[in-house]
Structures are given as structure tokens and as C-alpha cells.
Design a protein around this motif. Structure first.
Motif, PDB file in Angstrom:
ATOM      1  N   THR A 164       0.837  -1.198   0.000  1.00  0.00           N
ATOM      2  CA  THR A 164       0.000   0.000   0.000  1.00  0.00           C
ATOM      3  C   THR A 164       0.873   1.250   0.000  1.00  0.00           C
ATOM      4  N   PHE A 165       0.251   2.370  -0.371  1.00  0.00           N
ATOM      5  CA  PHE A 165       0.947   3.654  -0.397  1.00  0.00           C
ATOM      6  C   PHE A 165       1.533   3.971   0.980  1.00  0.00           C
ATOM      7  N   ALA A 166       0.765   3.710   2.033  1.00  0.00           N
ATOM      8  CA  ALA A 166       1.234   3.996   3.383  1.00  0.00           C
ATOM      9  C   ALA A 166       2.418   3.100   3.752  1.00  0.00           C
ATOM     10  N   GLU A 167       2.366   1.826   3.361  1.00  0.00           N
ATOM     11  CA  GLU A 167       3.473   0.913   3.651  1.00  0.00           C
ATOM     12  C   GLU A 167       4.743   1.367   2.934  1.00  0.00           C
ATOM     13  N   SER A 201      -3.882   6.058  -3.005  1.00  0.00           N
ATOM     14  CA  SER A 201      -4.124   5.649  -1.620  1.00  0.00           C
ATOM     15  C   SER A 201      -4.970   4.377  -1.606  1.00  0.00           C
ATOM     16  N   SER A 202      -4.881   3.606  -0.524  1.00  0.00           N
ATOM     17  CA  SER A 202      -5.775   2.461  -0.376  1.00  0.00           C
ATOM     18  C   SER A 202      -7.207   2.970  -0.242  1.00  0.00           C
ATOM     19  N   ARG A 203      -8.182   2.095  -0.459  1.00  0.00           N
ATOM     20  CA  ARG A 203      -9.581   2.537  -0.368  1.00  0.00           C
ATOM     21  C   ARG A 203      -9.914   2.989   1.053  1.00  0.00           C
ATOM     22  N   ALA A 204      -9.445   2.247   2.052  1.00  0.00           N
ATOM     23  CA  ALA A 204      -9.745   2.627   3.437  1.00  0.00           C
ATOM     24  C   ALA A 204      -9.136   3.985   3.764  1.00  0.00           C
ATOM     25  N   LEU A 205      -7.901   4.210   3.318  1.00  0.00           N
ATOM     26  CA  LEU A 205      -7.247   5.488   3.572  1.00  0.00           C
ATOM     27  C   LEU A 205      -7.937   6.603   2.798  1.00  0.00           C
ATOM     28  N   ALA A 206      -8.314   6.356   1.557  1.00  0.00           N
ATOM     29  CA  ALA A 206      -8.989   7.369   0.751  1.00  0.00           C
ATOM     30  C   ALA A 206     -10.294   7.801   1.403  1.00  0.00           C
ATOM     31  N   ASP A 207     -11.053   6.835   1.929  1.00  0.00           N
ATOM     32  CA  ASP A 207     -12.308   7.171   2.609  1.00  0.00           C
ATOM     33  C   ASP A 207     -12.044   8.077   3.807  1.00  0.00           C
ATOM     34  N   LYS A 208     -11.004   7.755   4.579  1.00  0.00           N
ATOM     35  CA  LYS A 208     -10.651   8.591   5.729  1.00  0.00           C
ATOM     36  C   LYS A 208     -10.249   9.995   5.279  1.00  0.00           C
ATOM     37  N   GLN A 209      -9.455  10.055   4.231  1.00  0.00           N
ATOM     38  CA  GLN A 209      -8.981  11.348   3.739  1.00  0.00           C
ATOM     39  C   GLN A 209     -10.133  12.243   3.290  1.00  0.00           C
TER      40      GLN A 209
END
Length: 241
Positions: A69-72, A129-137
């Protein structure tokens, strides 16, 4: 090169769907760079290098058959830079995902998205971004409600500007690529989308420039308000009648 002061070109008259890059195009990454700089012994130049290296290693990862993932990848690059410059990071340094999830929107984003939505365009977020991260953003920035869909490269495990991403994204929205506009503050993003058959708009955020090696975008805009003005009041329903 076309810009937003020009009359909208005829090849954009049939645009129905707008695809937006998220990081730096919609969201201001300066707070993230501040976190990175603080983590790396307050060295601002390393924060800038971190973002460039993040993009580099995301492409290396997928080109070599891997996927993270982008964060990793961001955390890995952070550790690499610390090691390269003999910097001891503190244990309480914020995670990249946490910093990414709390980015504010640029000042032009909310009024421009509202105007574009009222003009009748379908709005789609297309992000590395991952989908979970995108939703948070998008929720944290208060702009999730503007989007008809949020698409993450995580679904196909390859990063923009791989042409597969743009082809997949338009297929997901069931829209011909000639009826789409990819909007980004990164030359490589609009360049990839253009080569995939989409129309493109480059948002000239501070510090961003176009590459002479990539296809020219259809529009070059100073910000998203400039983009909304350049696309004009045409309604999608009117275009489809």
C-alpha cells in the motif's frame, strides 16, 4: 498550450465524468511534509525527497511484480531516508497513514467541487491511496459527499501512471474515455491518462510543472476554480440529449 483563459475547446464538449487525483491535487500535503521533516531531524529537504521517493518506489514495487500500500511504501521510504542520513527516529513519530488521513483540502477545492457538481458532471476520486485510507482522507476533508465513486488502485494492484489504471477506472464508471477528464497536479498523472485516451487537465499547484516528454494536457489551470470556470455551465443532461 491551452489554458483556462481560452474558450473551452470543442473536444471537451462531451465530457460527462471528471476523475480527480487526491493527494496534492485535492488535499494539501504540506502538513504531511511537516510531519516527515520533524521525523527526519527537521530537515525540510528530506521531506521533499520523501515524496519523490514514495512515487519512485511505488512504481518500482509494481514494475518488479510486488504490491504494498501507499502507506506501507511511505513508511519504508521514511526508514530508508533515516538510515541513509544517520537519523534516529523517535518511537512516537506519527505513522504515514495517520498523517495522510488528516490532510486538509486546498482552499479552492470545496467551492470548485460544488460548482462542478452543480454543472452536472459526475465526480470520481481516483487515487494511489488504499480505499480505506482514501475514505478517511475524503471524510476528514469534508468532501466525500461530492463524489459519485471513490476508486483506489488497490483494487488492481498497480499504481498510476500505469495505463491499466485509467482504463480500469473508466470501465468501472462505464464511460467511454473520450467522455472523461482526468484532473491532477502531477505531470506524470495527466500524462499517463492522456496516453490512455482520456482528456486531461493539469492543476498548476505550487512547485508543480509539466514534463516536456509527456503529452500536453487539454487544459492547464491555476486551480480548481479556474477549471470549473473553464468547463463552463454545460449540463451533462443537455449534452446527452
Amino acid at each position: 498550450m491551452p489554458d483556462a483563459s481560452d474558450k473551452k475547446s470543442s473536444n471537451l464538449n462531451h465530457i460527462t465524468t471528471l476523475f480527480f487525483d487526491v493527494n496534492e491535487t485535492l488535499l494539501d500535503i504540506q502538513p504531511l511534509k511537516a510531519v516527515i521533516s520533524k521525523t527526519l531531524d527537521n530537515r525540510q529537504e528530506l521531506a521533499d525527497l520523501w515524496f519523490i521517493s514514495l512515487l519512485h518506489h511505488s512504481l518500482v514495487d509494481t514494475a518488479s511484480g510486488g504490491w504494498h500500500t501507499f502507506a506501507e511504501i511511505g513508511n519504508a521510504v521514511l526508514n530508508m531516508l533515516a538510515a541513509q542520513h544517520n537519523i534516529q527516529m523517535s518511537d512516537d513519530a506519527p505513522s504515514i497513514a495517520e498523517a495522510l488521513s488528516q490532510l486538509p483540502p486546498h482552499a479552492d477545492v470545496i467551492p470548485a467541487l460544488s460548482a462542478l457538481q452543480q454543472q452536472g458532471f459526475k465526480l470520481v476520486a481516483l487515487t494511489n491511496s488504499s480505499r480505506a485510507l482514501a475514505d478517511k482522507q475524503l471524510n476528514h476533508a469534508g468532501i466525500m459527499h461530492f463524489f459519485d465513486a471513490v476508486l483506489s488502485v488497490e483494487s488492481i494492484k498497480t499504481y498510476k501512471p500505469d495505463l491499466k489504471v485509467y482504463c480500469w477506472a473508466t470501465e468501472q464508471m462505464d464511460v467511454p474515455r473520450e467522455n472523461t477528464l482526468m484532473i491532477a497536479a502531477h505531470s506524470w498523472d495527466v500524462g499517463g491518462a492522456k496516453r490512455a485516451g482520456m482528456h486531461t487537465a493539469f492543476i498548476a499547484r505550487k512547485g508543480q510543472t509539466l514534463s516536456p516528454l509527456l503529452p500536453e494536457p487539454d487544459l492547464v489551470c491555476s486551480d480548481l476554480n479556474d477549471l470549473a470556470a473553464s468547463l463552463g455551465p454545460t449540463k451533462v443532461n443537455e449534452m446527452q440529449n
